[in-house]
Scaffold this active site. Sequence first.
Site, PDB file in Angstrom:
ATOM      1  N   SER A 138     -20.606  -5.904   8.676  1.00 41.02           N
ATOM      2  CA  SER A 138     -21.051  -6.337   7.355  1.00 41.02           C
ATOM      3  C   SER A 138     -22.129  -7.394   7.530  1.00 41.02           C
ATOM      4  O   SER A 138     -22.070  -8.201   8.467  1.00 41.02           O
ATOM      5  CB  SER A 138     -19.884  -6.928   6.564  1.00 41.02           C
ATOM      6  OG  SER A 138     -20.340  -7.565   5.377  1.00 41.02           O
ATOM      7  N   TYR A 175     -12.933 -12.788   5.825  1.00 42.16           N
ATOM      8  CA  TYR A 175     -13.428 -11.419   6.054  1.00 42.16           C
ATOM      9  C   TYR A 175     -14.689 -11.435   6.910  1.00 42.16           C
ATOM     10  O   TYR A 175     -14.818 -10.663   7.874  1.00 42.16           O
ATOM     11  CB  TYR A 175     -13.695 -10.767   4.701  1.00 42.16           C
ATOM     12  CG  TYR A 175     -14.430  -9.446   4.749  1.00 42.16           C
ATOM     13  CD1 TYR A 175     -13.757  -8.263   5.040  1.00 42.16           C
ATOM     14  CD2 TYR A 175     -15.801  -9.384   4.482  1.00 42.16           C
ATOM     15  CE1 TYR A 175     -14.427  -7.047   5.073  1.00 42.16           C
ATOM     16  CE2 TYR A 175     -16.478  -8.171   4.505  1.00 42.16           C
ATOM     17  CZ  TYR A 175     -15.793  -7.013   4.803  1.00 42.16           C
ATOM     18  OH  TYR A 175     -16.450  -5.806   4.827  1.00 42.16           O
TER      19      TYR A 175
END
Length: 252
Positions: free
Chosen positions: A147, A161
């Site tokens: 990501s 995350y």
Amino acid sequence: MAGSGPDVVIVTGGSRGIGAAIALRAARAGYAVVVNYSADADGAAAVVGTILAGGGSALAVRADVGDPDAVTALFDAARALGPLAAVVNNAGITGNLIGPLAEVPAATVRRVLEVNAAGLIFVCQEAVRRLSRDRGGRGGSIINISSTATKAGSPGTWVHYAASKGAVDVLTVGLAAEVATQGIRVNCVAPGSTNTGLHAAAGMPDRVERLNSTIPMGRGAEPDEVAAAVLWLLSAEAGYITGAVLPVSGGR
């Protein structure tokens, strides 16, 4: 004995969102697809059904990637479709919450790291054991999904995350160098803000729209745009690429 048939790709977390788009695009490219899921049996069945309706080959397999024994069973099940050629390490979770790190429950931190970091390692370990030419395999490709949250760290929303996805980038670079002579390419695709159900599940369904003004291209990605990058890295056209982290982020 492994079954005979087309090259097989395992897509973890393949029942929805980016994983489903990768599975469908891989099937169109001629792969037999193992659609892995942890809880969304209906979603996985729908992806498999679409592939079968289009004349492809697919199988849904339930496995929690945070459990190494389940990962081994997942790879064993894939043998029914044919010879393993590729693995897309897509399974990932946020913990279904948005907020500052100090307010993230310990159980959520542990589970996110278990799936996104430890699970990634377990899948990569098993992929190398099956694909490595040094171990009797025929080589292949591993694609990890990271990501662009790793760039800024997602302050105020998903620091836990983002940290777990930082592990994905580091593992990609290290493992790529480790297995390059074994016939295995290891690369990473790092999506930016993408139109999936991930944001709604965390309680902010309009999160992608809110971020549009921060993206040079002015919009979030569609899952199939991320899938296109994955399939390119799997292709022979990317045959000299390993250890790469490719952002698919509209310039953000």
